[in-house]
Design a protein around this motif. Structure first.
Motif, short mmCIF file in Angstrom:
data_model
loop_
_atom_site.label_atom_id
_atom_site.label_comp_id
_atom_site.label_asym_id
_atom_site.label_seq_id
_atom_site.Cartn_x
_atom_site.Cartn_y
_atom_site.Cartn_z
N VAL A 47 0.90 -1.05 -0.05
CA VAL A 47 0.09 0.00 -0.05
C VAL A 47 0.96 1.34 -0.13
O VAL A 47 1.95 1.31 0.78
CB VAL A 47 -0.97 0.09 1.35
CG1 VAL A 47 -1.95 1.19 1.07
CG2 VAL A 47 -1.39 -1.19 1.54
N ALA A 48 0.48 2.33 -1.05
CA ALA A 48 1.24 3.42 -0.89
C ALA A 48 0.09 4.53 -1.33
O ALA A 48 -1.00 4.37 -1.54
CB ALA A 48 2.38 3.59 -1.97
N LYS A 49 0.59 5.78 -1.38
CA LYS A 49 -0.27 6.92 -1.45
C LYS A 49 -0.76 6.92 -2.82
O LYS A 49 -1.93 7.03 -3.43
CB LYS A 49 0.34 8.49 -1.34
CG LYS A 49 0.85 8.53 0.22
CD LYS A 49 1.68 9.78 0.23
CE LYS A 49 0.44 11.17 0.07
NZ LYS A 49 1.46 12.32 0.47
N THR A 99 -3.70 1.47 -3.38
CA THR A 99 -3.56 2.85 -2.75
C THR A 99 -4.17 2.97 -1.29
O THR A 99 -5.11 2.18 -0.91
CB THR A 99 -4.14 4.00 -3.71
OG1 THR A 99 -5.56 3.83 -3.69
CG2 THR A 99 -3.36 3.92 -5.05
N PHE A 100 -3.83 3.96 -0.39
CA PHE A 100 -4.51 4.44 0.88
C PHE A 100 -6.11 4.36 0.40
O PHE A 100 -6.65 3.87 1.06
CB PHE A 100 -4.24 5.57 1.43
CG PHE A 100 -2.74 5.54 1.68
CD1 PHE A 100 -1.85 4.51 1.80
CD2 PHE A 100 -2.09 6.85 2.16
CE1 PHE A 100 -0.71 4.48 2.33
CE2 PHE A 100 -0.75 6.86 2.27
CZ PHE A 100 0.03 5.63 2.44
N GLU A 101 -6.39 5.01 -0.51
CA GLU A 101 -7.81 5.33 -0.93
C GLU A 101 -8.54 4.16 -1.26
O GLU A 101 -9.75 3.84 -0.92
CB GLU A 101 -7.98 6.19 -2.25
CG GLU A 101 -9.49 6.59 -2.41
CD GLU A 101 -9.52 7.44 -3.50
OE1 GLU A 101 -10.80 7.95 -3.70
OE2 GLU A 101 -8.69 8.21 -4.16
N ARG A 155 0.10 13.80 6.59
CA ARG A 155 -1.12 13.61 7.25
C ARG A 155 -1.75 12.39 6.66
O ARG A 155 -2.44 11.56 7.18
CB ARG A 155 -2.05 14.86 7.16
CG ARG A 155 -3.46 14.53 7.61
CD ARG A 155 -4.23 15.92 7.60
NE ARG A 155 -3.82 17.19 8.61
CZ ARG A 155 -4.19 17.95 8.97
NH1 ARG A 155 -5.32 18.46 8.35
NH2 ARG A 155 -3.63 18.80 9.79
N GLU A 156 -1.76 12.30 5.20
CA GLU A 156 -2.46 11.23 4.65
C GLU A 156 -1.97 9.89 5.08
O GLU A 156 -2.68 9.01 5.17
CB GLU A 156 -2.20 11.24 2.99
CG GLU A 156 -3.02 10.46 2.33
CD GLU A 156 -2.96 10.85 0.60
OE1 GLU A 156 -3.54 9.92 -0.06
OE2 GLU A 156 -2.60 11.59 0.46
#
Length: 221
Positions: A37-39, A57-59, A82-83
């Protein structure tokens, strides 16, 4: 048996063995699915130049049963991202295991997940755990409730075998250990300051001085 979702949070300048060590163990668990998982889905460069590819992704990431945050030089940056911190905090609310390797502990820390807990990290940074409300316990792997922290780099393999034992039992965990021929026999006993010759510790310790100050600047501005 339902799928056991395991997620590793990756970020630029991470130490790849913090990630790939436990990955080699945990991806062998039966009925598990690994999420890197990454941004974004963009390639991520580790501190040794190895290029890593996220799978989600994070989302888009599902709720994880186990989340693991590795360490490395990039931790200083993501402690203030923050994300990333919000993702770790949110996943921790539903995860069965919340884990870190090496300085990844400080990401858990800034997410508020180590307050009042016992924890460990790389030997050069253990005194900084108090800045995130944790109590340092001198051990290679520390489990406090559902939070598991491991010491520096290579300890990630040991941590993963400990967790595997809880999830699938001792025999299956031993089978995983055998399958990767994890039978360490290092030529020296200098893997920790308690056992390393003083001259070796004196050679290595100064390398962490600037890094420690960078961590301190973030944790105690």
């Amino acid at each position: 048996m339902t799928t056991f979702n395991i997620g590793f949070v990756i970020f630029p300048n991470l130490t790849q063995l913090d990630f790939t060590g436990p990955l080699e163990v945990l991806h062998r668990l039966p009925e598990c699915k690994i999420h890197i998982v990454a941004k974004t889905l963009d390639p991520v460069r580790s501190d040794c130049g190895l290029i890593l590819l996220p799978t989600t992704t994070f989302e888009d990431c599902c709720q994880l049963d186990l989340i693991c945050v590795p360490g490395g030089g990039g931790v200083v940056g993501i402690m203030t991202d923050r994300e990333t911190v919000d993702f770790v905090r949110k996943q921790a609310t539903g995860a069965r295991y919340v884990t870190s390797v090496c300085t990844g502990a400080f990401v858990l820390g800034v997410a508020g997940l180590l307050k009042g807990r016992r924890a460990t990290t790389h030997w050069a940074y253990t005194d900084l755990l108090a800045l995130v409300g944790a109590t340092f316990e001198k051990a290679r792997i520390v489990k406090d409730g559902n939070v598991v922290t491991a010491g520096g780099v290579a300890s990630g393999i040991d941590f993963a075998l400990h967790v595997a034992t809880e999830i699938v039992g001792e025999e299956t965990a031993q089978a995983i250990q055998l399958s990767i021929e994890y039978d360490p026999a290092p030529p020296f006993t200098s893997g920790h300051p308690d056992r390393a010759p003083a001259s070796v510790t004196a050679l290595v310790a100064p390398r962490y001085t600037k890094r420690r100050e960078a961590y301190r600047a973030v944790l105690q501005p």
